[in-house]
Every structure is written in structure tokens, then in C-alpha cells.
Motif scaffolding. Structure first.
Motif, PDB file in Angstrom:
ATOM      1  N   VAL A 365       0.830  -1.203   0.000  1.00 24.14           N
ATOM      2  CA  VAL A 365       0.000   0.000   0.000  1.00 24.14           C
ATOM      3  C   VAL A 365       0.865   1.254   0.000  1.00 24.14           C
ATOM      4  O   VAL A 365       0.554   2.256  -0.672  1.00 24.14           O
ATOM      5  N   GLU A 366       1.960   1.238   0.745  1.00 22.91           N
ATOM      6  CA  GLU A 366       2.801   2.423   0.866  1.00 22.91           C
ATOM      7  C   GLU A 366       3.399   2.836  -0.482  1.00 22.91           C
ATOM      8  O   GLU A 366       3.676   4.014  -0.709  1.00 22.91           O
ATOM      9  N   GLN A 367       3.606   1.885  -1.369  1.00 25.34           N
ATOM     10  CA  GLN A 367       4.161   2.215  -2.679  1.00 25.34           C
ATOM     11  C   GLN A 367       3.114   2.832  -3.589  1.00 25.34           C
ATOM     12  O   GLN A 367       3.434   3.616  -4.489  1.00 25.34           O
ATOM     13  N   VAL A 368       1.834   2.523  -3.330  1.00 25.67           N
ATOM     14  CA  VAL A 368       0.748   2.945  -4.222  1.00 25.67           C
ATOM     15  C   VAL A 368       0.096   4.242  -3.771  1.00 25.67           C
ATOM     16  O   VAL A 368      -0.193   5.135  -4.583  1.00 25.67           O
ATOM     17  N   ARG A 369      -0.155   4.368  -2.477  1.00 29.27           N
ATOM     18  CA  ARG A 369      -0.985   5.471  -1.983  1.00 29.27           C
ATOM     19  C   ARG A 369      -0.472   6.853  -2.415  1.00 29.27           C
ATOM     20  O   ARG A 369      -1.279   7.723  -2.773  1.00 29.27           O
ATOM     21  N   PRO A 370       0.842   7.129  -2.411  1.00 30.88           N
ATOM     22  CA  PRO A 370       1.281   8.472  -2.826  1.00 30.88           C
ATOM     23  C   PRO A 370       0.980   8.801  -4.281  1.00 30.88           C
ATOM     24  O   PRO A 370       1.038   9.966  -4.669  1.00 30.88           O
ATOM     25  N   LEU A 371       0.657   7.797  -5.098  1.00 29.27           N
ATOM     26  CA  LEU A 371       0.445   8.027  -6.529  1.00 29.27           C
ATOM     27  C   LEU A 371      -1.017   8.185  -6.895  1.00 29.27           C
ATOM     28  O   LEU A 371      -1.345   8.364  -8.072  1.00 29.27           O
ATOM     29  N   LEU A 372      -1.913   8.114  -5.909  1.00 32.22           N
ATOM     30  CA  LEU A 372      -3.336   8.242  -6.205  1.00 32.22           C
ATOM     31  C   LEU A 372      -3.660   9.695  -6.528  1.00 32.22           C
ATOM     32  O   LEU A 372      -3.179  10.612  -5.869  1.00 32.22           O
ATOM     33  N   PRO A 373      -4.486   9.953  -7.554  1.00 32.41           N
ATOM     34  CA  PRO A 373      -4.825  11.329  -7.933  1.00 32.41           C
ATOM     35  C   PRO A 373      -5.493  12.079  -6.799  1.00 32.41           C
ATOM     36  O   PRO A 373      -6.142  11.486  -5.928  1.00 32.41           O
ATOM     37  N   GLY A 374      -5.354  13.401  -6.830  1.00 31.34           N
ATOM     38  CA  GLY A 374      -5.910  14.230  -5.769  1.00 31.34           C
ATOM     39  C   GLY A 374      -7.358  14.591  -5.958  1.00 31.34           C
ATOM     40  O   GLY A 374      -7.942  15.255  -5.103  1.00 31.34           O
ATOM     41  N   GLY A 375      -7.985  14.180  -7.066  1.00 33.78           N
ATOM     42  CA  GLY A 375      -9.379  14.525  -7.296  1.00 33.78           C
ATOM     43  C   GLY A 375     -10.094  13.430  -8.042  1.00 33.78           C
ATOM     44  O   GLY A 375      -9.534  12.371  -8.332  1.00 33.78           O
ATOM     45  N   GLY A 376     -11.356  13.678  -8.358  1.00 31.41           N
ATOM     46  CA  GLY A 376     -12.172  12.680  -9.012  1.00 31.41           C
ATOM     47  C   GLY A 376     -11.992  12.671 -10.515  1.00 31.41           C
ATOM     48  O   GLY A 376     -11.333  13.516 -11.101  1.00 31.41           O
ATOM     49  N   GLY A 377     -12.618  11.694 -11.161  1.00 30.80           N
ATOM     50  CA  GLY A 377     -12.636  11.638 -12.609  1.00 30.80           C
ATOM     51  C   GLY A 377     -11.626  10.710 -13.220  1.00 30.80           C
ATOM     52  O   GLY A 377     -11.716  10.398 -14.406  1.00 30.80           O
ATOM     53  N   SER A 378     -10.630  10.256 -12.467  1.00 31.36           N
ATOM     54  CA  SER A 378      -9.622   9.351 -13.006  1.00 31.36           C
ATOM     55  C   SER A 378      -9.888   7.927 -12.540  1.00 31.36           C
ATOM     56  O   SER A 378     -10.592   7.694 -11.569  1.00 31.36           O
ATOM     57  N   LEU A 379      -9.307   6.993 -13.266  1.00 36.35           N
ATOM     58  CA  LEU A 379      -9.402   5.578 -12.917  1.00 36.35           C
ATOM     59  C   LEU A 379      -8.002   5.064 -12.621  1.00 36.35           C
ATOM     60  O   LEU A 379      -7.083   5.275 -13.416  1.00 36.35           O
ATOM     61  N   VAL A 380      -7.835   4.427 -11.486  1.00 35.71           N
ATOM     62  CA  VAL A 380      -6.547   3.844 -11.107  1.00 35.71           C
ATOM     63  C   VAL A 380      -6.700   2.333 -11.087  1.00 35.71           C
ATOM     64  O   VAL A 380      -7.556   1.803 -10.381  1.00 35.71           O
ATOM     65  N   VAL A 381      -5.885   1.657 -11.870  1.00 34.77           N
ATOM     66  CA  VAL A 381      -5.884   0.197 -11.916  1.00 34.77           C
ATOM     67  C   VAL A 381      -4.552  -0.277 -11.350  1.00 34.77           C
ATOM     68  O   VAL A 381      -3.498   0.190 -11.772  1.00 34.77           O
ATOM     69  N   ILE A 382      -4.609  -1.190 -10.404  1.00 36.96           N
ATOM     70  CA  ILE A 382      -3.400  -1.650  -9.726  1.00 36.96           C
ATOM     71  C   ILE A 382      -3.314  -3.167  -9.848  1.00 36.96           C
ATOM     72  O   ILE A 382      -4.322  -3.855  -9.684  1.00 36.96           O
ATOM     73  N   THR A 383      -2.133  -3.675 -10.149  1.00 33.15           N
ATOM     74  CA  THR A 383      -1.914  -5.116 -10.078  1.00 33.15           C
ATOM     75  C   THR A 383      -0.877  -5.391  -8.999  1.00 33.15           C
ATOM     76  O   THR A 383       0.057  -4.607  -8.801  1.00 33.15           O
ATOM     77  N   SER A 384      -1.050  -6.504  -8.317  1.00 37.90           N
ATOM     78  CA  SER A 384      -0.128  -6.834  -7.234  1.00 37.90           C
ATOM     79  C   SER A 384      -0.279  -8.294  -6.848  1.00 37.90           C
ATOM     80  O   SER A 384      -1.352  -8.883  -6.999  1.00 37.90           O
ATOM     81  N   ARG A 385       0.785  -8.872  -6.335  1.00 34.34           N
ATOM     82  CA  ARG A 385       0.667 -10.201  -5.728  1.00 34.34           C
ATOM     83  C   ARG A 385       0.060 -10.098  -4.334  1.00 34.34           C
ATOM     84  O   ARG A 385      -0.372 -11.101  -3.781  1.00 34.34           O
ATOM     85  N   SER A 386       0.061  -8.902  -3.772  1.00 35.57           N
ATOM     86  CA  SER A 386      -0.554  -8.678  -2.463  1.00 35.57           C
ATOM     87  C   SER A 386      -1.993  -8.228  -2.633  1.00 35.57           C
ATOM     88  O   SER A 386      -2.380  -7.716  -3.676  1.00 35.57           O
ATOM     89  N   ARG A 387      -2.775  -8.358  -1.580  1.00 28.34           N
ATOM     90  CA  ARG A 387      -4.181  -7.966  -1.651  1.00 28.34           C
ATOM     91  C   ARG A 387      -4.386  -6.475  -1.440  1.00 28.34           C
ATOM     92  O   ARG A 387      -5.439  -5.934  -1.760  1.00 28.34           O
ATOM     93  N   LEU A 388      -3.404  -5.785  -0.884  1.00 24.20           N
ATOM     94  CA  LEU A 388      -3.502  -4.335  -0.644  1.00 24.20           C
ATOM     95  C   LEU A 388      -4.782  -3.981   0.098  1.00 24.20           C
ATOM     96  O   LEU A 388      -5.533  -3.075  -0.276  1.00 24.20           O
ATOM     97  N   SER A 389      -5.026  -4.691   1.194  1.00 28.94           N
ATOM     98  CA  SER A 389      -6.284  -4.516   1.928  1.00 28.94           C
ATOM     99  C   SER A 389      -6.450  -3.108   2.464  1.00 28.94           C
ATOM    100  O   SER A 389      -7.569  -2.616   2.616  1.00 28.94           O
ATOM    101  N   GLY A 390      -5.337  -2.421   2.753  1.00 28.60           N
ATOM    102  CA  GLY A 390      -5.442  -1.065   3.270  1.00 28.60           C
ATOM    103  C   GLY A 390      -6.141  -0.129   2.309  1.00 28.60           C
ATOM    104  O   GLY A 390      -6.871   0.771   2.723  1.00 28.60           O
ATOM    105  N   LEU A 391      -5.936  -0.328   1.008  1.00 31.74           N
ATOM    106  CA  LEU A 391      -6.625   0.511   0.026  1.00 31.74           C
ATOM    107  C   LEU A 391      -8.117   0.205  -0.021  1.00 31.74           C
ATOM    108  O   LEU A 391      -8.933   1.083  -0.260  1.00 31.74           O
ATOM    109  N   VAL A 392      -8.457  -1.051   0.196  1.00 34.13           N
ATOM    110  CA  VAL A 392      -9.875  -1.422   0.201  1.00 34.13           C
ATOM    111  C   VAL A 392     -10.578  -0.757   1.375  1.00 34.13           C
ATOM    112  O   VAL A 392     -11.674  -0.221   1.249  1.00 34.13           O
TER     113      VAL A 392
END
Length: 900
Positions: A365-392
Motif C-alpha cells: 500500500v505504501e508504494q501505491v498510496r502516494p500516486l493516487l490522484p488528488g481529485g475525481g474523474g480518473s481511474l486507477v488500476v493496480i496489479t499486485s501479488r498482495s491484496r492491498l487490503s489497506g486501500l480497500v
């Protein structure tokens, strides 16, 4: 029978194209309230509130009267009746094609904003009288319309900016505080070649926001303003998605589940976290396929990055580096220096855009969260071997787990790759191959590639089952796929097999033909043929840019096989790779920065390929493209004990990565270089690394650390007796003392050099005399400062412009300051402007911003507010683009000036 309901305009019901009468008054309000929330039960109490417009009779009477209204409405609608009753209340049951509102939202979700807006026939529910309904439900719907209009105009800006100007003029009158329409107007005017009007529009909304709301323009408006000032008429739209895999089979259900998440939240940002699963299961293939299907919905572009979260040969990609690359792709020219500012700038830049962002192979999660857009309208697709439950949990991400293929899907994949006839001819062999690969698409692809050589499937199955290594184990794919990999490797030519194993020494993530040729000591043309063979065998992947890469499981396997080679053979291959990168990096820097003092290298191995860039753009592109590989090579050099190369390669990265703002990567590299120079007790290497680290810390505004490094560099220069080096480092220390207000120390550090000025080169003499003049100015010795700076300017004039581009504007600014303090305002203005012109030609945007502020302050002092305002407006735009804290000072200064 075709029934249609319309709310995007006057309320209408059509039955086979013929209008159906709806009871006026409460009947219209009731139907409208239900249609605005289609297929959703609305409670009786809420409907009473809507129907009686906030002033209902007593509850008992209201509920009974509502039943009467419902009954009358149903009778009037007849065959078009859509009203359904339950214990929860009432709902309008409508199909997806029966209601214009539903069609509007579906088209918006598909990115078809123009078609969606054509469904609007006028003000929503113009013939329905209900303040309650219009004040809440209708207002939310109108906001959806305005957002769709903004997106439609965004898509049109790049095609017909001039045509949009009249429409946008009307929209800013209708929505005077809507910043997006103003930003679009600024860009439309700019695109039409009407720069003065564009700047005037920006000033108009800036003043309006300040007067009405007491706020400054937001990031989108500031970005539009900066684009006008920079003269950039293009809108950079990145298209970074990798190509779609040619053989996509067996993932239709997962594609449908992904697409359903979009339908579930129309018009909102959707985050898909964890298309998650084991290595080699096809997460990236699925994500790229889906992203390409959706690309048209995101007019501002598609961004892609491989975060390398599970590459055992290299560190996961720092999110700051990913954000910096995104900013470059989005057209941001002047990147912030600090890590936090880079991440903030990335979020801000994405906030007002509709962008699809594919974050591939994330570790956590720590590698992904800083890259999330600051506003709406975008789509972020993530692939990982981990479940990244913190983002859920925190960001509401939608997890999509990807399992191995079942027997039928695996068979379908082989059929797609090798043809139905071969599969049908040997079903037993196919079943054995599928079982051996355990549903892992990576293994199935390798088997299919091997089968394409023409051997019978039965022979292939026998060979695979005879493999001595451990059979595939899907619970531990990193070690279990060795059976398939080893078998496939034995089926390519000896040269291809040797190349694959040699690639185990490469740090990744990508490599070139020349790197492979160096590792294997073969000519590049032969290396290319061998790589083509490995690509055909699915052991190597060719990227969209023509480079090559290994799947991380294959990289691990290659590395393990490389470790089995004899020590001497491993060392020779690795040394050739080191020479390839070190000498190619030096050649690139000699081309890009010919006047810098580059450190020579020992001659390379005869079998190492050294690239010679054709021109400066090619040189810079090579370093930027390879810099992540070069960092991995540096770490491998440290492990291999190649300390003499470590600090030299680190130094060759310095200038370009410093200018590109890659400070974290550069500092890590040069700290490795410093330790290597210390281990060798190499005073020259220590001097180089201390000076470089001093420059990095000056850029980071970490002045105590910068001073420590430069003092250490000065001691090295004194130990070597290098007068030019001592002068150079002393100027760096003087700069630190200047920005920290220690002006007397400037004179003390420069004073011992001045009596030895004849020992310096002409270039160093000019630089040093200018810096010494600046020190005298800072302590108030104006006449001596003027004398020294005029001398420096004469020295600069005697040297070619290419050599003096960097120090000249500093000396010109000092001269301007001196003239200003002496009251010679005309000469001061001329020198301020001359220095600014040089900085603009150099594209030194931060220094130019500082110079503009100096010019503005001088304008205020000289009673020239017009010059001051013009300079501050330009400086403000530059500081905002660079995310500098200086913006506050500039805004405060602007606020003190009279209106133009």
C-alpha cells in the motif's frame, strides 16, 4: 410497445412515440421524484415532503392522500405505468433504455460526453413545480450536466480551440465562479493565438475569486496561466499503455467484473486495487487489456508504470520516481526539487484531469498510496501479488482476485496459440501439458511457444515430464516453475540459452541489444537475432519502446542459472556489462555537457559495446532512459568490489539527474560512490563525490549538510594542490553563506584565493572575480564590488558564450544590485534584464523566477509599479509550477501594488 420517460427537460412520458398525459400538480411531482431515482424505493415520508413541497398535512392524512395521488398517476399512465409499491415505499421501475437520465449517465461513464449532452432538452423538469425537488435533486443532476460539459470541452480543446471561445464566454457568464470553465477559456484563447485576451481572462477570474470568495485560483487555472506564459499551445496527452497481448483467452468473466465496477458508480472515480494473484497468473495482461478497452473514456491520457514490487534483483520503484515520470509525461517542464513537492505536484496535476493510471506490480500500500490522484474523474488500476487490503478499507478500492486458469481455459489458451487442429489431434498430450503447467498462463505461454517449433505435443509432454527439476507448484511459483523454464531453455539454440543465462547478471528492469551483446561478448547484430529467438520462445519480452525485459520469475530463474557458472566466467560477463554502462554514460555526458569536467575511465573491454550518441537530445534521452538501470548497475559494482568504477559512474550521472530533479536517486548513487572512494583511499574520488553531494544538498536547501560536504571537498582540493578546484569549491561555500545570511564568511572563504588568481584558468578567473565582487556587495563595499564585477564581465566577454552561460547571469544580477544601491537606476534595469535574458535562453526557470523577483523589487524601489507587476506575475507562474514556497512572498508583493 415502447415506453419512454424524459426528465432532462420538461417531464414527458411517451407510449410508442405518443405523449401520455400526466396529472398536473402532485402527480407530476410524484412521478418526477421517482424517476430522478430510478429503480430505487423512495420512502413515503420523503415523497410526502416532495409532493407537498415541505408543507405536508398531518401524517395520517398525508399518507392516505399520497395513496390517492399514486392511484391517479397509475390510471393516467395506463400501459406506461412504472410505479411499484412495497413496504419500503414506491419506486419507478424502468429499463436502461427507457429513461433519458439513465442513458445520459451510461454515456458519461463511457466517455461519450457529447452524445450524453444531446439528451438534454432544456431545464430539468421545467414543467414540474416543486421548490423542494428543484432545490435538492435537480441541483445534483444539473451538476452532473455541468461536469459532462466540462469533459466534452476538454476533449474539444485540442481540436478546435478558437470555435470554443464564444461558448466558453457564455458559460463563464452563466457560471462566474466555476474555475474549470475559466481555465478552458484561457486555454481556448491561447490556442486561438489571442494571448493578451487569455491573460486578461485569467486576471479577471483571479480578481473575481479574491473579491467574492477571498481565495486564489486553483491548480487548473494556475496551470492554464503557466501554459500561456510558457507559450505552450499543445496539450500533452500521454499514451503509455503497453501493447495488448495478442493471445487473450479465458478471462472474460474477470473483464466483466471489472467493467461492472464502473457501471456501479457512474461519473465517480473508481479504484481497482488488486487485480491480485500469484506471479505469472496474468494480472498485467488482464489489466492492460481492460485499460485499452477504457482508454477512450479518459481524454487526458493513460499513464503506466511498472513498480517492480517483487523483482528480487532490484529495489521496488520509489513512488517519487514514478510521480516524477508521470509529471514529465503530462507535460510539466519544471519539476519540484523535494520529494514531497513532487508527490503533491503529481496529485494536483491529476486532480482536474480524466486520466487512466495503471500501477503495475505494486509491492504494498505504501508504494501505491502516494500516486493516487488528488481529485475525481480518473481511474486507477493496480496489479499486485498482495491484496492491498489497506486501500480497500481506506480508499474504497475494489479488489479483484485472479486465479490460475481451469483446465478448459488453459486448453483454450493452447488452442489459441497453436491451433485447434493440433489440439484435437493429440488430446491426451494436451491434457498432460495443461496439468504440468497447473493453469499458470506464463508457463502455458512458454509451452505454446515451444510447441510452435513443430514437434509433436506428445513428444513435448514426454520431455517436460522427464525434467529433473521440481514440478510446478502453484503455491510457490517463484521456485516451482523451474521445470517449465529449464525445459523451454533446452529447446532454444545454444547461443540463445547462453544469452538468457547471461541476462541473469543484468539488474533490470529493461535492457538493450547492446547490453546483451556486452554480456555475451557477441556483436550487436548477432545479439539482436538471439533476442528475437528468445522473444519467440516467450522467454524474453520486447517492450513498446523496442527495448527488452524479463518477467520477474524468469529473471529470478536466469539469475539462479547465472550463479551456477564458473566464477571467472561470471566476472568476465559482469565486467563487460560494467564497461558498457560506465563508458556509454561517460560518452553521453561528454556529448550533452562538453564543458563539464568529466573523469576519465580506463579503456573498456574489447567486447564491451560503447554507445556514442549522435547529438545532445540522444545523449540526454539515453541517460534518462537508463538511469534506473544504472542505479542497479552501481549496486552490482559495489557487490563485485569494483569501487573505482562505482564513484566514476555515480559522478557521470550528476549533472543531468540534478537538473531533472532526480535528487533522491542521485544522492543514493553518490553516497555509494563516496563510500567506494573512501575504501580505495582515493582523494580525487572523495573530492568529486563531496562536491556532488554538496550540490545536491544545496538543491534540497539542506545547507548544513551541503557545507560539510563542500568543506570536505575543499580539504581534498588543498591536499591535491589544485588551485582551480579550491576556487570552485570556495565559490560554492560562499553561496551557502550568502543564502544563510553569513556575508562576512563569504569574504573569509574567498579571500585566500584572490592572491593566487593567476594560477586559475581564464574561466575560473572570471567566475571567481564575479563571486568575490558579490561578496563585497553583500558586506556593503559598493565601489570595490562594482570594480570587481566589471572586471569579471570583461573576462566573461573574452570567453565563448558556451563556456560562460552559467555564471554570466549571476554577475549581471550582482552588477544590477550594485548599480541600484548606487542610485544608478537605468544601468541597474539594463543589467537585470540582460541577466534575465540569459537565464531564459538557458531554460533556467527557477533562477529566472528569482531574477524576476529581484527586478520587481527594484521596480518598486525605483517607483516603476508597472515593471514590478509584470515581473511578479511571471515569477508567480514559475514558482507555482515549481511548487516553491516563494509564492507567498510574491503574492504579498503583488497585493501591495496598485491595480494596473
Amino acid at each position: 410497445m415502447i415506453v419512454e420517460f424524459r426528465v432532462l427537460g420538461p417531464l414527458e412520458v411517451l407510449l410508442d412515440g405518443v405523449p401520455v398525459a400526466v396529472p398536473a400538480g402532485r402527480g407530476q411531482v410524484l412521478l418526477a421524484a421517482l424517476l430522478l431515482r430510478p429503480n430505487e424505493f423512495v420512502s413515503v415520508d420523503e415523497l410526502v415532503e416532495r409532493v407537498w413541497d415541505g408543507d405536508p398535512p398531518d401524517p395520517e392524512r398525508a399518507h392516505k392522500t399520497l395513496q390517492t395521488v399514486v392511484l391517479r398517476l397509475r390510471r393516467s399512465l395506463g400501459a406506461a405505468n412504472c410505479v411499484r409499491t412495497s413496504a419500503q415505499g414506491y419506486r419507478a421501475e424502468v429499463g436502461p433504455d427507457q429513461l433519458d437520465l439513465t442513458r445520459f449517465r451510461e454515456l458519461v461513464a463511457q466517455g461519450e460526453h457529447g452524445a450524453a449532452l444531446k439528451l438534454w432538452r432544456g431545464p430539468v423538469l421545467a414543467n414540474v413545480r416543486s421548490d423542494s425537488l428543484h432545490g435538492e435533486e435537480v441541483q445534483r443532476l444539473v451538476e452532473e450536466q455541468v461536469v459532462a460539459l466540462e469533459r466534452r470541452i476538454d476533449a474539444d480543446l485540442a481540436r478546435a480551440a478558437d470555435v470554443l471561445v464564444p461558448e466558453l464566454r457564455s458559460l463563464v457568464r452563466e457560471h462566474p465562479l466555476r474555475e474549470t470553465f475559466w481555465a478552458q477559456l484561457v486555454l481556448a484563447l491561447h490556442g486561438a493565438g489571442r494571448q493578451a485576451e487569455a491573460l486578461a481572462a485569467y486576471q479577471e477570474i483571479r480578481t473575481l475569486l479574491a473579491n467574492e470568495l477571498g481565495v486564489d485560483p486553483g491548480p487548473r487555472l494556475r496551470q492554464a496561466h503557466a501554459q500561456v506564459l510558457a507559450g505552450d499551445v499543445s496539450v500533452k496527452v500521454p499514451r503509455q499503455l503497453p501493447p495488448v497481448h495478442p493471445h487473450f483467452v479465458g478471462r472474460q468473466d474477470e473483464l466483466a467484473r471489472l467493467t461492472e465496477t464502473l457501471r456501479a458508480r457512474p461519473g465517480e472515480p473508481v479504484l481497482i486495487s488488486a487485480i491480485n494473484g500469484i506471479g505469472g497468473v496474468g494480472k498485467t495482461v488482464l489489466a492492460v487489456r481492460w485499460a485499452h478497452q477504457l482508454a477512450d473514456r479518459f481524454p487526458d491520457g493513460q499513464l503506466y508504470v511498472n513498480l517492480r514490487g517483487f523483482d528480487l534483483r532490484a529495489e521496488p520503484l520509489d513512488p517519487v520516481a514514478a510521480a516524477r515520470n508521470f509529471l514529465v509525461a503530462l507535460g510539466v517542464q519544471d519539476l519540484p526539487r523535494s520529494d514531497d513537492a513532487v508527490l503533491d505536484a503529481c496529485r494536483s496535476t491529476l486532480a482536474d484531469r480524466r486520466v487512466l493510471v495503471l500501477l503495475d506490480n505494486a509491492r504494498n500500500v505504501e508504494q501505491v498510496r502516494p500516486l493516487l490522484p488528488g481529485g475525481g474523474g480518473s481511474l486507477v488500476v493496480i496489479t499486485s501479488r498482495s491484496r492491498l487490503s489497506g486501500l480497500v478499507v481506506r480508499e474504497g478500492a475494489h479488489p479483484v482476485a485472479l486465479d490460475v486458469m481451469d483446465e478448459q481455459a488453459a486448453t483454450d489458451l493452447l488452442t489459441e496459440r497453436i491451433g485447434a487442429a493440433r489440439v484435437a489431434a493429440e488430446p491426451a498430450a494436451v491434457a498432460r501439458l495443461v496439468q504440468r503447467c497447473a493453469g499458470l498462463p506464463l508457463a502455458l505461454g512458454i509451452v505454446a511457444a515451444r510447441a510452435s517449433y513443430g514437434d509433436s505435443l506428445t513428444t513435448l509432454a514426454d520431455e517436460l515430464e522427464g525434467e529433473r527439476l521440481r514440478a510446478l507448484d502453484i503455491d510457490d511459483p517463484e521456485t516451482g516453475v523451474g521445470a517449465v523454464f529449464s525445459w523451454s531453455l533446452r529447446c532454444v539454440s545454444d547461443g540463445a540459452a547462453r544469452t538468457f543465462v547471461a541476462l541473469g547478471a543484468h539488474p533490470g528492469p529493461e535492457f538493450t541489444v547492446e547490453a546483451a551483446a556486452s554480456l555475451t561478448a557477441v556483436p550487436p547484430a548477432r545479439a539482436r537475432r538471439v533476442l528475437d529467438e528468445l522473444v519467440a520462445g516467450s522467454l524474453v519480452t520486447r517492450t513498446a519502446t523496442g527495448r527488452f525485459t524479463l518477467h520477474d520469475l524468469l529473471r529470478d530463474y536466469a539469475s539462479a542459472r547465472f550463479g551456477e557458472l564458473a566464477r571467472e566466467e561470471r566476472a568476465e560477463a559482469q565486467n563487460r556489462m560494467f564497461d558498457h554502462y560506465a563508458h556509454s554514460a561517460l560518452a553521453a555526458n561528454l556529448c550533452a555537457e562538453p564543458h563539464a569536467k568529466w573523469t576519465p575511465l580506463a579503456p573498456p573491454s574489447p567486447d564491451a559495446v560503447v554507445l556514442e550518441p549522435a547529438d545532445v537530445p540522444s545523449a540526454r534521452l539515453w541517460i534518462l532512459s537508463e538511469h534506473r538501470v544504472l542505479l542497479g548497475v552501481l549496486r552490482d559494482m559495489v557487490t563485485a568490489g569494483a569501487d573505482d568504477l562505482v564513484w566514476r559512474l555515480a559522478y557521470t550521472l550528476h549533472l543531468l539527474l540534478l537538473r531533472e530533479g532526480q535528487l533522491a536517486d542521485l544522492e543514493a548513487a553518490e553516497l555509494l560512490g563516496l563510500e567506494a572512494a573512501r575504501r580505495r583511499d582515493d582523494v580525487f574520488g572523495r573530492q568529486r563525490m563531496h562536491r556532488a553531494l554538496g550540490a545536491i544538498n544545496i538543491s534540497k536547501e539542506n545547507y548544513p549538510e551541503a557545507e560539510d560536504h563542500l568543506l570536505a571537498a575543499l580539504r581534498c582540493e588543498q591536499e591535491m594542490g589544485n588551485a582551480n578546484g579550491q576556487a570552485d569549491v570556495s565559490r560554492g561555500l560562499a553561496h551557502i553563506y550568502e543564502v544563510t545570511g553569513q556575508h562576512e564568511r563569504m569574504l573569509r572563504v574567498l579571500g585566500p584565493i584572490y592572491p593566487r588568481i593567476a594560477e586559475l584558468t581564464e574561466y575560473q578567473q572570471a567566475c571567481f572575480v564575479g563571486a568575490y565582487g558579490r561578496a563585497h556587495h553583500r558586506v556593503g563595499r559598493l565601489n570595490r564590488a562594482l570594480e570587481l564585477c566589471l572586471e569579471a564581465q570583461a573576462r566573461f566577454a573574452a570567453i565563448s558564450d558556451a563556456d560562460t552561460a552559467n555564471p554570466m547571469p549571476n554577475n549581471l544580477e550582482t552588477l544590477a544590485d550594485v548599480y541600484a544601491d548606487l542610485g544608478r537606476y537605468a544601468e541597474a534595469t539594463a543589467h537585470y534584464r540582460a541577466g534575465l535574458d540569459v537565464l531564459r535562453r538557458m531554460n533556467a526557470h527557477l533562477d529566472a523566477a528569482h531574477a524576476l523577483v529581484h527586478l520587481a523589487k527594484f521596480g518598486i524601489r525605483a517607483g516603476d509599479p508597472a515593471t514590478a507587476r509584470e515581473s511578479l506575475v511571471e515569477a508567480l507562474a514559475l514558482y507555482e509550477r515549481l511548487e516553491r514556497s516563494d509564492v507567498a512572498e510574491v503574492r504579498d508583493l503583488l497585493a501591495t501594488l496598485p491595480e494596473a
